[in-house]
Design an enzyme around this catalytic site. Structure first.
Site, short mmCIF file in Angstrom:
data_model
loop_
_atom_site.label_atom_id
_atom_site.label_comp_id
_atom_site.label_asym_id
_atom_site.label_seq_id
_atom_site.Cartn_x
_atom_site.Cartn_y
_atom_site.Cartn_z
N LYS A 52 0.79 -1.27 -0.01
CA LYS A 52 0.01 -0.04 0.13
C LYS A 52 0.92 1.32 0.10
O LYS A 52 0.52 2.43 -0.60
CB LYS A 52 -0.78 0.07 1.18
CG LYS A 52 -2.16 -1.03 0.89
CD LYS A 52 -2.81 -0.88 2.34
CE LYS A 52 -4.17 -1.79 2.10
NZ LYS A 52 -5.28 -1.74 3.33
N GLY A 96 -6.36 0.67 19.32
CA GLY A 96 -5.18 0.10 18.16
C GLY A 96 -4.80 1.24 17.37
O GLY A 96 -5.46 2.26 17.20
N GLY A 136 -2.54 0.76 14.68
CA GLY A 136 -1.89 -0.35 13.40
C GLY A 136 -2.15 0.59 12.02
O GLY A 136 -2.84 1.58 12.09
N ILE A 143 -13.33 -3.98 13.02
CA ILE A 143 -12.89 -4.00 11.46
C ILE A 143 -12.56 -5.48 11.40
O ILE A 143 -12.60 -5.82 10.19
CB ILE A 143 -11.71 -3.18 11.31
CG1 ILE A 143 -10.41 -3.43 12.25
CG2 ILE A 143 -12.10 -1.71 11.62
CD1 ILE A 143 -9.18 -3.05 11.28
N TYR A 194 -13.47 -9.23 10.54
CA TYR A 194 -14.68 -9.89 10.06
C TYR A 194 -14.55 -11.56 10.17
O TYR A 194 -15.76 -12.13 9.79
CB TYR A 194 -15.25 -9.18 8.95
CG TYR A 194 -14.41 -9.75 7.76
CD1 TYR A 194 -13.57 -8.86 7.57
CD2 TYR A 194 -14.56 -10.90 6.94
CE1 TYR A 194 -12.54 -9.35 6.26
CE2 TYR A 194 -14.01 -11.10 5.90
CZ TYR A 194 -12.72 -10.39 5.44
OH TYR A 194 -12.10 -10.68 4.54
P1 ATR Z 1 -2.71 -3.60 10.97
O1 ATR Z 1 -2.00 -2.86 10.17
O2 ATR Z 1 -3.82 -4.52 10.53
O3 ATR Z 1 -3.71 -2.69 12.10
P2 ATR Z 1 -0.77 -4.03 13.02
O4 ATR Z 1 0.14 -2.70 12.62
O5 ATR Z 1 0.36 -5.12 13.17
O6 ATR Z 1 -1.90 -4.49 12.13
O7 ATR Z 1 -1.46 -3.38 14.20
C1 ATR Z 1 -2.21 -4.25 15.13
C2 ATR Z 1 -3.03 -3.48 16.33
O8 ATR Z 1 -3.23 -4.55 17.04
C3 ATR Z 1 -1.88 -2.72 17.01
O9 ATR Z 1 -2.63 -1.61 17.70
C4 ATR Z 1 -1.30 -3.50 18.03
O10 ATR Z 1 -0.77 -2.67 19.29
P3 ATR Z 1 0.84 -2.48 19.23
O11 ATR Z 1 0.96 -1.12 18.54
O12 ATR Z 1 1.03 -2.26 20.76
O13 ATR Z 1 1.49 -3.50 18.66
C5 ATR Z 1 -2.62 -4.21 18.17
N1 ATR Z 1 -2.30 -5.53 19.26
C6 ATR Z 1 -1.82 -6.61 18.71
N2 ATR Z 1 -2.01 -7.59 19.62
C7 ATR Z 1 -2.27 -7.05 20.90
C8 ATR Z 1 -2.37 -7.48 22.28
N3 ATR Z 1 -1.95 -8.73 22.47
N4 ATR Z 1 -2.62 -6.53 22.84
C9 ATR Z 1 -3.04 -5.40 22.79
N5 ATR Z 1 -2.88 -4.84 21.61
C10 ATR Z 1 -2.43 -5.72 20.65
#
Ligand code: ATR
EC number: 1.1.1.25
Length: 285
Positions: free
Chosen positions: A75, A136, A138, A225, A227
């Site tokens: 992207k 979140g 990410g 988000i 599904y």
């Molecule tokens: P995407 O691009 O699909 O959003 P990502 O960049 O890997 O994927 O982000 C995943 C999100 O899930 C992030 O906000 C992540 O928190 P961190 O930034 O602290 O990593 C969150 N996330 C994933 N596993 C988690 C967990 N066990 N507890 C809390 N937040 C989690």
């Protein structure tokens, strides 16, 4: 008609690495068929090192594509290689939808429009409170923060385990967006009218933490988000606590609408049969 539909009409793609999990070919294939339009939409896996060449061939017309969707991990690079990214994709630094017009490669990002259209369809009035909590920070949360801000929300609270990432998004999206560590969740939920899970918690059967939604405004709506499953553990908890929920499938369906219209010339409709088709596919895998 099926063969000629694919042979003679515009050709569009979804590219990613990997891309076989993408349900976009099912969505666009459904619309091509039900609208009886010529054209094809195929998954096209491209490795990162081959992506610039893929875009070069798209631009010079030798690939024969009129445009397509771009997913992870392309992207950002697709955005940089496009000739004319729009304001939405420029702010995000990423694109999910490309189309050629007179040899110029245009780019936008339709995830935010998918998000708002899904809530408009399934829970009209979701935006009336003007205060949102986005859980979140990410890649997936960016387009949602942008869309909620552009919808006119006055406070957007981004809560993330890694608070630095939340601060980066607050800096990017302006003064209405506030960053908080995960421990602040209960506090920032007080009085908010929208809760959005953008984390991967609860995805694919993973265990999700227990969340207390009761600090939210009485008429708040909770959405996710993710599904798969359709009713994520986070949505199930919100529903048990008496809040209306909206699943994430509609975001996927609605984000596909603008691209289809660009490539194939007709605006498609997200209907119950399309939703059922994707649900059946999710259940079969
Ligand atoms: P995407 O691009 O699909 O959003 P990502 O960049 O890997 O994927 O982000 C995943 C999100 O899930 C992030 O906000 C992540 O928190 P961190 O930034 O602290 O990593 C969150 N996330 C994933 N596993 C988690 C967990 N066990 N507890 C809390 N937040 C989690």
């Amino acid at each position: 008609m099926d063969d000629s539909r694919e042979t003679f009409g515009p050709k569009a793609f979804v590219t990613g690495f990997p891309v076989k999990h993408s349900r976009s070919p099912l969505i666009h294939g459904y619309w091509l068929k039900t609208l009886d339009l010529p054209g094809s939409y195929r998954a096209h896996e491209v490795a990162p090192e081959a992506f610039a060449d893929f875009i070069r061939r798209l631009k010079d017309g030798s690939s024969g594509f009129v445009g397509g969707n771009v997913t992870i991990p392309h992207k950002e690079l697709a955005f940089r290689l496009a000739d004319n990214p729009d304001a939405l994709s420029r702010e995000l630094g990423a694109t999910n939808t490309l189309w050629l017009e007179d040899g110029v490669l245009h780019a936008t990002n339709t995830d935010g429009r998918g998000f708002t259209a899904n809530l408009d369809e399934r829970h009209p009035g979701w935006d009336r409170h003007g205060i949102a909590v986005i859980f979140g920070a990410g890649g997936a949360s960016r387009a949602i923060i942008q869309a909620v801000r552009d919808r006119g929300f006055k406070e957007i609270h981004v809560v993330n385990r890694t608070v630095k990432r939340a601060h980066e998004l607050a800096d990017r999206f302006g003064p209405k967006v506030h960053a908080h560590p995960a421990g602040a969740l209960a506090e920032v939920m007080k009085g908010a009218g929208l809760f959005v899970n953008t984390t991967s918690l609860g995805m694919d059967g993973e265990v999700a933490p227990k969340l207390d939604f009761t600090p939210l405004a009485a008429e708040a709506v909770v959405t996710d988000i993710v599904y798969v499953p359709l009713k994520t553990p986070i949505l199930a908890q919100a529903q048990e606590q008496g809040f209306p929920i909206v699943d994430g499938l509609g975001m996927l369906l609605h984000q596909a609408v603008p691209g289809f219209e660009k490539w194939f010339g007709k605006r498609p409709v997200v209907d119950a049969a399309l939703r059922a088709l994707i649900i059946a596919d999710v259940e079969a895998h």
